[in-house]
Design an enzyme around this catalytic site. Structure first.
Site, PDB file in Angstrom:
ATOM      1  N   GLU A  54      20.553  61.974 -10.098  1.00 26.71           N
ATOM      2  CA  GLU A  54      20.620  60.568 -10.488  1.00 26.71           C
ATOM      3  C   GLU A  54      22.016  60.141 -10.917  1.00 26.71           C
ATOM      4  O   GLU A  54      22.908  60.983 -11.107  1.00 26.71           O
ATOM      5  CB  GLU A  54      19.618  60.305 -11.614  1.00 26.71           C
ATOM      6  CG  GLU A  54      19.924  61.041 -12.896  1.00 26.71           C
ATOM      7  CD  GLU A  54      18.707  61.138 -13.802  1.00 26.71           C
ATOM      8  OE1 GLU A  54      18.846  60.785 -14.988  1.00 26.71           O
ATOM      9  OE2 GLU A  54      17.641  61.583 -13.349  1.00 26.71           O
ATOM     10  N   CYS A  87      14.767  58.688 -19.916  1.00 27.42           N
ATOM     11  CA  CYS A  87      13.673  58.519 -18.970  1.00 27.42           C
ATOM     12  C   CYS A  87      13.918  57.252 -18.169  1.00 27.42           C
ATOM     13  O   CYS A  87      14.349  56.228 -18.709  1.00 27.42           O
ATOM     14  CB  CYS A  87      12.345  58.429 -19.719  1.00 27.42           C
ATOM     15  SG  CYS A  87      10.974  57.878 -18.695  1.00 27.42           S
ATOM     16  N   ASP A 139      13.222  67.512  -9.827  1.00 29.32           N
ATOM     17  CA  ASP A 139      14.135  66.606 -10.526  1.00 29.32           C
ATOM     18  C   ASP A 139      15.293  67.421 -11.098  1.00 29.32           C
ATOM     19  O   ASP A 139      15.093  68.268 -11.966  1.00 29.32           O
ATOM     20  CB  ASP A 139      13.338  65.919 -11.639  1.00 29.32           C
ATOM     21  CG  ASP A 139      14.157  64.975 -12.498  1.00 29.32           C
ATOM     22  OD1 ASP A 139      15.375  64.868 -12.287  1.00 29.32           O
ATOM     23  OD2 ASP A 139      13.553  64.344 -13.393  1.00 29.32           O
ATOM     24  N   ASP A 174      12.976  63.908 -22.866  1.00 27.54           N
ATOM     25  CA  ASP A 174      13.651  63.881 -21.566  1.00 27.54           C
ATOM     26  C   ASP A 174      15.002  63.177 -21.694  1.00 27.54           C
ATOM     27  O   ASP A 174      15.181  62.051 -21.241  1.00 27.54           O
ATOM     28  CB  ASP A 174      12.753  63.155 -20.559  1.00 27.54           C
ATOM     29  CG  ASP A 174      13.361  63.082 -19.163  1.00 27.54           C
ATOM     30  OD1 ASP A 174      14.179  63.962 -18.833  1.00 27.54           O
ATOM     31  OD2 ASP A 174      13.011  62.142 -18.415  1.00 27.54           O
ATOM     32  N   GLU A 212      14.796  53.899  -8.872  1.00 30.63           N
ATOM     33  CA  GLU A 212      13.963  54.024 -10.072  1.00 30.63           C
ATOM     34  C   GLU A 212      13.660  52.665 -10.689  1.00 30.63           C
ATOM     35  O   GLU A 212      14.493  51.753 -10.683  1.00 30.63           O
ATOM     36  CB  GLU A 212      14.657  54.923 -11.094  1.00 30.63           C
ATOM     37  CG  GLU A 212      13.878  55.161 -12.380  1.00 30.63           C
ATOM     38  CD  GLU A 212      12.545  55.858 -12.181  1.00 30.63           C
ATOM     39  OE1 GLU A 212      11.665  55.280 -11.497  1.00 30.63           O
ATOM     40  OE2 GLU A 212      12.366  56.961 -12.736  1.00 30.63           O
TER      41      GLU A 212
END
Length: 301
Positions: free
Chosen positions: A118, A126, A89, A62, A191
């Site tokens: 993000e 990640c 996502d 990821d 997050e």
């Protein structure tokens, strides 16, 4: 049978209603279309589609290697198999603001109810790993502004994820969340919060819905939905849980076959043939062709 009868527009309204309901919405992560159907059958209100899961399913880490086309295609395949709203996502938006704008419209076309974008650099990490880097507030805000400007359905949810807590602390996360809401974010995904007080700090900073990521082996304790709701959280995701369980069972079964020469001792833990046929609604296809489901399922499945 076949695909969802609920339209993408209806699913987006359903997601908005969930976030406005005053209760916390649990969204397990689907790792394929069939698991999304299982999530629906078990009574959950929505489905989450993790970028990590989409990458891992391709055998990739990821770190931003998946493309918009891959994510939109697979997310669309999952979304069309369930009546539930699906939140996907979208990593960093797959490029600069113009690319972010295209991302939103491709995800709308694919039938998603919303996405999150993000504030990490690309290549990303990640969210629960160390060594993350985040872009400056202006760059992060431009991504969200582009996303909000590009959507054609006003109910498509634009969620902003911020990873700045791990870099600059909880106060910076509060300030970043406020800036992202000002840029047009409908919801905030903070997050890698370390405890419930940090979720509460984000709730105190913004008036929009907030999401909690309850991923295993991460920075956050695995709080219950009730605990998170008490801290002002509106949605909780379990992004990789089903993939990890499924792959863990697969690994164990392969070990058994290798060791014993047969899978027989693992059969009681399997989804039966009858249950699988039920999950894919095998019998309903007989409506089109009576030769499809004209047999008896054996007593031993």
């Amino acid at each position: 049978m076949l695909y969802s009868t609920t339209t993408p527009e209806q699913k987006r309204l359903k997601l908005r209603d969930l976030l406005d309901s005053g209760t916390i919405a649990q969204f397990p992560g689907a790792f394929n279309p069939l698991s999304a159907r299982l999530i629906e059958e078990k009574g959950f209100p929505g489905v989450y589609i993790s970028g990590a899961v989409l990458a891992n399913d391709l055998g990739l880490p990821d770190i931003g290697l998946t493309t918009l086309t891959e994510v939109a295609t697979r997310a669309g395949q999952i979304a069309r198999m369930t009546e539930l709203p699906c939140l996907v996502d979208a990593d960093t938006g797959f490029g600069e603001p113009m690319n972010v704008a295209r991302t939103i419209q491709e995800l709308e076309n694919a039938g998603l109810a919303g996405c999150h974008i993000e504030d990490q650099f690309n290549p990303k990490r990640c969210g629960h790993l160390d060594g993350k880097n985040v872009v400056d507030t202006d760059t992060a805000a431009k991504r969200i502004r582009a996303a909000a400007d590009a959507r054609r359905d006003a109910n498509f949810l634009i969620m902003a994820r911020t990873d700045i807590r791990a870099v600059d602390g909880i106060q910076a996360a509060q300030e970043r969340a406020k800036a992202l809401v000002d840029a047009g974010a409908d919801a905030i995904f903070p997050e890698a919060m370390k405890d419930l007080s940090e979720f509460q700090a984000i709730r105190d900073a913004v008036d929009v819905p907030i999401l909690a990521n309850m991923t295993e082996f991460g920075k956050s304790e695995l709080f219950t939905a009730e605990q998170l709701q008490g801290a002002g959280v509106n949605m909780v995701i379990y992004p990789v849980t089903l993939l990890r369980i499924a792959m863990g069972a697969a690994e164990s079964t392969l070990d058994t076959i290798k060791r014993l020469g047969t899978q027989e001792v693992r059969v009681p833990a399997m989804l039966t043939r009858a249950r699988l046929y039920d999950l894919v609604d095998y019998e309903a296809y007989n409506h089109f062709d009576t030769g499809v489901f004209n047999f008896q399922i054996p007593g031993i499945h």
